[in-house]
Enzyme design. Structure first.
Site, PDB file in Angstrom:
ATOM      1  N   MET A 259       0.850  -1.197   0.000  1.00  0.00           N
ATOM      2  CA  MET A 259       0.000   0.000   0.000  1.00  0.00           C
ATOM      3  C   MET A 259       0.888   1.250   0.000  1.00  0.00           C
ATOM      4  O   MET A 259       0.461   2.326   0.416  1.00  0.00           O
ATOM      5  CB  MET A 259      -0.939  -0.004   1.205  1.00  0.00           C
ATOM      6  CG  MET A 259      -1.901  -1.195   1.161  1.00  0.00           C
ATOM      7  SD  MET A 259      -3.439  -0.931   2.025  1.00  0.00           S
ATOM      8  CE  MET A 259      -2.842  -0.715   3.684  1.00  0.00           C
ATOM      9  N   GLY A 260       2.131   1.099  -0.439  1.00  0.00           N
ATOM     10  CA  GLY A 260       3.035   2.251  -0.523  1.00  0.00           C
ATOM     11  C   GLY A 260       3.564   2.656   0.835  1.00  0.00           C
ATOM     12  O   GLY A 260       3.563   1.858   1.773  1.00  0.00           O
TER      13      GLY A 260
ATOM     14  N   HIS B  30       9.455  -3.461   3.330  1.00  0.00           N
ATOM     15  CA  HIS B  30       9.034  -3.730   1.943  1.00  0.00           C
ATOM     16  C   HIS B  30      10.245  -4.063   1.077  1.00  0.00           C
ATOM     17  O   HIS B  30      10.194  -4.971   0.245  1.00  0.00           O
ATOM     18  CB  HIS B  30       8.333  -2.502   1.344  1.00  0.00           C
ATOM     19  CG  HIS B  30       7.066  -2.112   2.028  1.00  0.00           C
ATOM     20  ND1 HIS B  30       6.954  -0.976   2.800  1.00  0.00           N
ATOM     21  CD2 HIS B  30       5.853  -2.702   2.049  1.00  0.00           C
ATOM     22  CE1 HIS B  30       5.723  -0.880   3.261  1.00  0.00           C
ATOM     23  NE2 HIS B  30       5.028  -1.912   2.829  1.00  0.00           N
TER      24      HIS B  30
ATOM     25  N   LYS C  71       4.765  -9.470   9.826  1.00  0.00           N
ATOM     26  CA  LYS C  71       4.173  -8.554  10.809  1.00  0.00           C
ATOM     27  C   LYS C  71       2.649  -8.726  10.789  1.00  0.00           C
ATOM     28  O   LYS C  71       2.008  -8.756  11.826  1.00  0.00           O
ATOM     29  CB  LYS C  71       4.553  -7.097  10.527  1.00  0.00           C
ATOM     30  CG  LYS C  71       3.982  -6.147  11.581  1.00  0.00           C
ATOM     31  CD  LYS C  71       4.505  -4.754  11.424  1.00  0.00           C
ATOM     32  CE  LYS C  71       3.880  -4.042  10.244  1.00  0.00           C
ATOM     33  NZ  LYS C  71       2.429  -3.772  10.425  1.00  0.00           N
TER      34      LYS C  71
ATOM     35  N   SER D 172       6.708  -0.269  10.132  1.00  0.00           N
ATOM     36  CA  SER D 172       5.325  -0.137   9.668  1.00  0.00           C
ATOM     37  C   SER D 172       5.175   1.227   9.018  1.00  0.00           C
ATOM     38  O   SER D 172       5.790   2.209   9.462  1.00  0.00           O
ATOM     39  CB  SER D 172       4.366  -0.228  10.864  1.00  0.00           C
ATOM     40  OG  SER D 172       3.105   0.295  10.507  1.00  0.00           O
ATOM     41  N   SER D 173       4.349   1.287   7.981  1.00  0.00           N
ATOM     42  CA  SER D 173       4.105   2.577   7.329  1.00  0.00           C
ATOM     43  C   SER D 173       3.464   3.561   8.310  1.00  0.00           C
ATOM     44  O   SER D 173       3.566   4.766   8.137  1.00  0.00           O
ATOM     45  CB  SER D 173       3.191   2.391   6.126  1.00  0.00           C
ATOM     46  OG  SER D 173       3.766   1.464   5.238  1.00  0.00           O
TER      47      SER D 173
END
Ligand code: PAF
Length: 279
Positions: free
Chosen positions: A30-31, A37, A149, A185-186
């Site tokens: 999700m970017g 990533h 995660k 995490s984003s």
């Protein structure tokens, strides 16, 4: 690297690569890309001749409109990271491209999707199954890569793969952490400096529970983790469950390989993490 926004172009390029005998690895994201990533992409790069990374903030998996609104969107920085990581295609579609019509499919995901995230975020896993199945149909990858995660998400995706009969390998990859232990995490960018300092206590507590578990029951360990994390300012545990790694169902007795899954609100930022217990 090609930046592609339509399904038609995506399929053309992927089919060309397959015609050249290349295997295809897909990394759905999700970017707001981070080193976690990149580690999935590196693994995909090693194991496949061609790598597609999708960047799409999927609206159907957000049960909370505020979460969707505040989800970080960093397309330029993402493209720079993807290009540096040696990706072949960055697939960055619009919502209309993915959902020209509303997706009304309801997946029979069963018990793996009913507990934990499934119970707390109604509709979330159905939305994940919708987008991931669409991506699998579009790319028809040999392998797809997901981070541990989101431990329960992997079990749900495996179930969706079985239901839909996709022929591909789901590759689960270890959690990447900051030096102080916080799982990447984003959402971490939304933590205030104070919250960012406190948040590593989540992983520290999970690690300390490995020793605690040797002398205590499952229920006592759940209480230990919950109370310890709640004792930090601004942190509140939503749930801590110790589950079977295949069925995701809570266990009552210790057995080798069970996984503790935690969700913590740090201010209004929802963080998740997990740890495996070995006996
Ligand atoms: O884990 C995520 O980032 C998302 O749930 C996924 C798998 C990319 C689907 O939107």
């Amino acid at each position: 690297m090609e930046i592609i926004r339509t399904v038609k172009e995506l399929k053309e390029l992927v089919n060309n690569a397959k015609a050249q005998g290349k295997t295809v690895g897909l990394v759905p994201t999700m970017g707001a890309l981070h080193a976690g990533h990149v580690s999935l992409i590196e693994r995909a790069r090693c194991e496949n001749g061609y790598v597609v990374v999708s960047v799409f903030v999927n609206p159907t998996q957000f049960n909370n409109p505020d979460d969707l609104k505040t989800y970080p969107r960093t397309e330029e920085a993402d493209c720079a990271k993807l290009s540096a990581a040696g990706v072949d295609i960055a697939f960055i579609p619009s919502v209309e491209e993915i959902y020209p019509e509303p997706d009304t499919r309801v997946f029979d995901l069963g018990p793996v999707a009913e507990v934990m995230e499934g119970a707390m975020r109604p509709g979330h896993f159905n939305g994940v199954a919708q987008i991931v199945s669409k991506l699998f149909e579009m790319v028809e990858p040999d392998r797809a890569y997901f981070g541990e995660k989101d431990f329960q998400q992997i079990a749900v995706i495996r179930r969706m793969v079985e239901l839909c009969g996709f022929n591909l390998e789901i590759v689960d990859c270890p959690i990447c952490r900051e030096e102080d232990g916080l799982a990447l995490s984003s959402r971490n960018v939304r933590l205030t400096p104070g919250q960012r300092q406190t948040a590593p206590a989540i992983h520290r507590t999970l690690v300390s529970s490995l020793d605690f578990a040797k002398e205590h029951s499952v229920d006592e360990t759940i209480e230990f983790v919950t109370e310890k994390i709640n004792s930090y300012p601004e942190m509140e545990v939503e749930y801590y469950e110790i589950v079977d790694p295949l069925t995701m169902q809570p266990v009552k007795q210790w057995k080798n390989g069970v996984v503790g899954c935690v969700t913590v609100y740090c201010g209004d930022v929802r963080l998740i993490d997990n740890i495996k217990y070995a006996f």
